[in-house]
Design an enzyme around this catalytic site. Structure first.
Site, PDB file in Angstrom:
ATOM      1  CG  ASN A 206     -11.400 -10.423 -33.248  1.00  0.00           C
ATOM      2  OD1 ASN A 206     -10.898 -11.421 -32.718  1.00  0.00           O
ATOM      3  ND2 ASN A 206     -10.680  -9.370 -33.610  1.00  0.00           N
ATOM      4  CD  GLU A 270      -6.788  -8.253 -33.243  1.00  0.00           C
ATOM      5  OE1 GLU A 270      -6.263  -7.256 -32.697  1.00  0.00           O
ATOM      6  OE2 GLU A 270      -7.869  -8.194 -33.855  1.00  0.00           O
ATOM      7  CG  ASP A 272       0.281  -7.946 -29.154  1.00  0.00           C
ATOM      8  OD1 ASP A 272      -0.495  -7.851 -28.187  1.00  0.00           O
ATOM      9  OD2 ASP A 272       0.189  -7.211 -30.170  1.00  0.00           O
TER      10      ASP A 272
HETATM   11  O1  G3I Z   1      -0.460   2.694 -44.767  1.00  0.00           O
HETATM   12  C1  G3I Z   1      -0.289   4.006 -44.225  1.00  0.00           C
HETATM   13  C2  G3I Z   1       0.942   4.618 -44.771  1.00  0.00           C
HETATM   14  O2  G3I Z   1       0.793   4.781 -46.167  1.00  0.00           O
HETATM   15  C3  G3I Z   1       1.188   5.951 -44.072  1.00  0.00           C
HETATM   16  O3  G3I Z   1       2.392   6.493 -44.502  1.00  0.00           O
HETATM   17  C4  G3I Z   1       1.246   5.750 -42.559  1.00  0.00           C
HETATM   18  C5  G3I Z   1       1.405   7.047 -41.797  1.00  0.00           C
HETATM   19  O4  G3I Z   1       0.839   6.960 -40.515  1.00  0.00           O
HETATM   20  O5  G3I Z   1       0.035   5.161 -42.155  1.00  0.00           O
HETATM   21  C6  G3I Z   1      -0.178   3.900 -42.734  1.00  0.00           C
HETATM   22  O6  G3I Z   1      -1.359   3.356 -42.267  1.00  0.00           O
HETATM   23  C7  G3I Z   1      -1.360   2.924 -40.924  1.00  0.00           C
HETATM   24  C8  G3I Z   1      -1.606   1.437 -40.893  1.00  0.00           C
HETATM   25  O7  G3I Z   1      -1.747   1.008 -39.558  1.00  0.00           O
HETATM   26  C9  G3I Z   1      -0.523   0.618 -41.584  1.00  0.00           C
HETATM   27  O8  G3I Z   1       0.646   0.593 -40.819  1.00  0.00           O
HETATM   28  C10 G3I Z   1      -2.465   3.655 -40.192  1.00  0.00           C
HETATM   29  O9  G3I Z   1      -2.121   5.048 -40.111  1.00  0.00           O
HETATM   30  C11 G3I Z   1      -2.662   3.084 -38.819  1.00  0.00           C
HETATM   31  O10 G3I Z   1      -3.833   3.655 -38.231  1.00  0.00           O
HETATM   32  C12 G3I Z   1      -2.846   1.595 -38.905  1.00  0.00           C
HETATM   33  O11 G3I Z   1      -2.919   1.108 -37.588  1.00  0.00           O
HETATM   34  C13 G3I Z   1      -3.477  -0.187 -37.431  1.00  0.00           C
HETATM   35  C14 G3I Z   1      -4.698  -0.114 -36.537  1.00  0.00           C
HETATM   36  O12 G3I Z   1      -5.174  -1.418 -36.229  1.00  0.00           O
HETATM   37  C15 G3I Z   1      -5.846   0.648 -37.200  1.00  0.00           C
HETATM   38  O13 G3I Z   1      -6.241   0.006 -38.387  1.00  0.00           O
HETATM   39  C16 G3I Z   1      -2.406  -1.068 -36.816  1.00  0.00           C
HETATM   40  O14 G3I Z   1      -1.353  -1.260 -37.761  1.00  0.00           O
HETATM   41  C17 G3I Z   1      -3.007  -2.419 -36.451  1.00  0.00           C
HETATM   42  O15 G3I Z   1      -2.064  -3.176 -35.742  1.00  0.00           O
HETATM   43  C18 G3I Z   1      -4.215  -2.217 -35.572  1.00  0.00           C
HETATM   44  O16 G3I Z   1      -4.783  -3.490 -35.345  1.00  0.00           O
HETATM   45  C19 G3I Z   1      -5.864  -3.553 -34.415  1.00  0.00           C
HETATM   46  C20 G3I Z   1      -6.829  -4.610 -34.903  1.00  0.00           C
HETATM   47  O17 G3I Z   1      -7.246  -4.352 -36.210  1.00  0.00           O
HETATM   48  C21 G3I Z   1      -8.039  -4.729 -33.969  1.00  0.00           C
HETATM   49  N1  G3I Z   1      -7.606  -4.968 -32.605  1.00  0.00           N
HETATM   50  C22 G3I Z   1      -6.613  -4.029 -32.079  1.00  0.00           C
HETATM   51  C23 G3I Z   1      -5.389  -3.941 -32.996  1.00  0.00           C
HETATM   52  C24 G3I Z   1      -4.333  -3.011 -32.435  1.00  0.00           C
HETATM   53  O18 G3I Z   1      -4.798  -1.697 -32.377  1.00  0.00           O
END
Ligand code: G3I
Length: 358
Positions: A206, A270, A272
């Site tokens: 991916n 993914e 959007d």
């Molecule tokens: O769950 C915690 C929460 O407890 C806390 O209060 C909050 C404060 O920042 O953070 C929360 O976690 C966040 C999580 O998303 C859930 O919303 C993380 O900080 C944040 O880093 C995380 O971001 C995700 C990111 O990947 C990193 O894992 C995004 O939602 C998600 O959309 C994004 O997805 C990625 C794909 O996996 C790979 N391709 C790109 C895509 C977009 O970046």
């Protein structure tokens, strides 16, 4: 006198009407048939699986979100709940709580689960980034991580993004911790380890940016073709397609069609469509922008629908509504990238998706 006569005639006439009406009311009148309204949903209308990435907290706590997920989609990906930092927070600790909640939701509601993601340079817990060990110890960490997770979900998760975003935009391998510790053939070994743990799971590579142009995508396709030629168990290519409404149709078509030329399954994994790529803090989402977004969704679905059926693993949007998208928070700007608005109402993009499959 004439007036009085007219008055009496009118009264008699009205009485007659009232009588005949009450006689009619005594007859049983069958209610008219209800209008035939076919229930429309993406999962019912599209000729391939249509999914969304889901946020487990929203699935648990927001009834509008849960309703749309239940009604519209037949394939689900965890937006963060199956990433390394969540599932494997300590070397000997696995946390299945949120992921298992999603698995149970999927079982009850007849949804497919696509696993995301086993090996990525992001979402690494500190025990991995700080790990000290020789090559054998790193290999053991890598293999144990992959196989414990794939085994846990065996028979419940039909497919995995085994390796995510291993390439830079210039087509070279990303200098990730995995590359540094395991060498360039870690990608092939990740697929082999995953396959050993669940031989029935479909295994995907991916990445994003196939629609940017040929440089990165050619490197990815060459790598995947090389895996195939070595009989490494790779089944599909995930095109993330975090794209924008100004992306040329030709670039989007080339991304989809070149991936299909490998003969592997293709997952738009993914999707959007950003509407504010220039980060304008004062932008509003006009009807014209909504229409342009609908046309772009339509084009993507139409192009995807034209690749061979057996290669259509499905299309997954990256979350459900504009309120849930990662884009506004990540780029600190207003944006409206998804087919549902902040109130979980269908946007013109929704109709665009349906039109793409007509
Ligand atoms: O769950 C915690 C929460 O407890 C806390 O209060 C909050 C404060 O920042 O953070 C929360 O976690 C966040 C999580 O998303 C859930 O919303 C993380 O900080 C944040 O880093 C995380 O971001 C995700 C990111 O990947 C990193 O894992 C995004 O939602 C998600 O959309 C994004 O997805 C990625 C794909 O996996 C790979 N391709 C790109 C895509 C977009 O970046």
């Amino acid at each position: 006198m004439k007036k009085l006569q007219t008055f009496l005639v009118l009264i008699l006439f009205a009485g007659g009407l009232a009588c005949s009406k009450s006689k009619n009311e005594e007859k049983p009148v069958s209610p008219p048939d209800p209008p035939v309204t076919e229930e429309v949903s993406l999962q019912k209308k599209l000729p391939f699986p249509f999914g969304a990435a889901v946020n487990i907290n929203l699935l648990k706590n927001n009834s509008a979100y849960r309703e749309v997920v239940t009604t519209e989609f037949n394939s689900l990906t965890a937006e963060t709940a199956m990433k390394t930092a969540t599932l494997h927070p300590q070397q000997n600790t696995f946390n299945w709580t949120d992921a298992d909640y999603l698995i149970e939701f999927a079982r009850q509601n007849n949804k497919r689960i696509h696993g995301h993601t086993l090996i990525w340079h992001q979402s690494l817990p500190s025990w991995i980034t700080n790990f000290q060990g020789d090559a054998a110890a790193w290999e053991d960490l890598f293999k144990t991580h992959i196989q414990t997770i794939v085994s846990h979900f065996k028979g419940k998760v039909v497919s995995w993004d085994v390796v995510n975003e291993a390439f830079d935009d210039d087509g070279t391998l990303r200098n990730s911790l995995w590359l540094q510790k395991l060498g360039p053939d870690y990608i092939a070994r990740a697929f082999q380890y995953a396959h050993e743990a669940d031989p029935d799971a479909l295994l995907f590579y991916n990445d994003y940016g196939h629609e940017y142009g040929p440089t990165k995508r050619t490197a990815i396709l060459n790598m995947v073709n090389d895996l195939k030629s070595r009989s490494i168990p790779v089944n599909g290519i995930g095109l993330q397609m975090h794209t924008r409404y100004t992306m040329a149709d030709n670039n989007l078509a080339n991304a989809i069609n070149t991936a299909a030329q490998t003969g592997l399954k293709v997952h738009i994994s993914e999707l959007d469509i950003a509407m504010n790529p220039d980060n304008n803090q004062n932008l509003t989402f006009t009807a014209s922008l909504a229409d342009q977004q609908a046309q772009k969704y339509k084009f993507i679905v139409k192009t995807y629908n034209a690749i061979p059926k057996s290669q259509q693993f499905g299309i997954t949007t990256w979350n459900v509504s504009d309120a849930d998208s990662w884009i506004p928070g990540n780029y600190n700007r207003p944006d409206w990238p998804l087919p549902f608005d902040n109130a979980y109402k269908k946007k013109p993009a929704y109709q665009g998706i349906l039109d793409g499959a007509k």
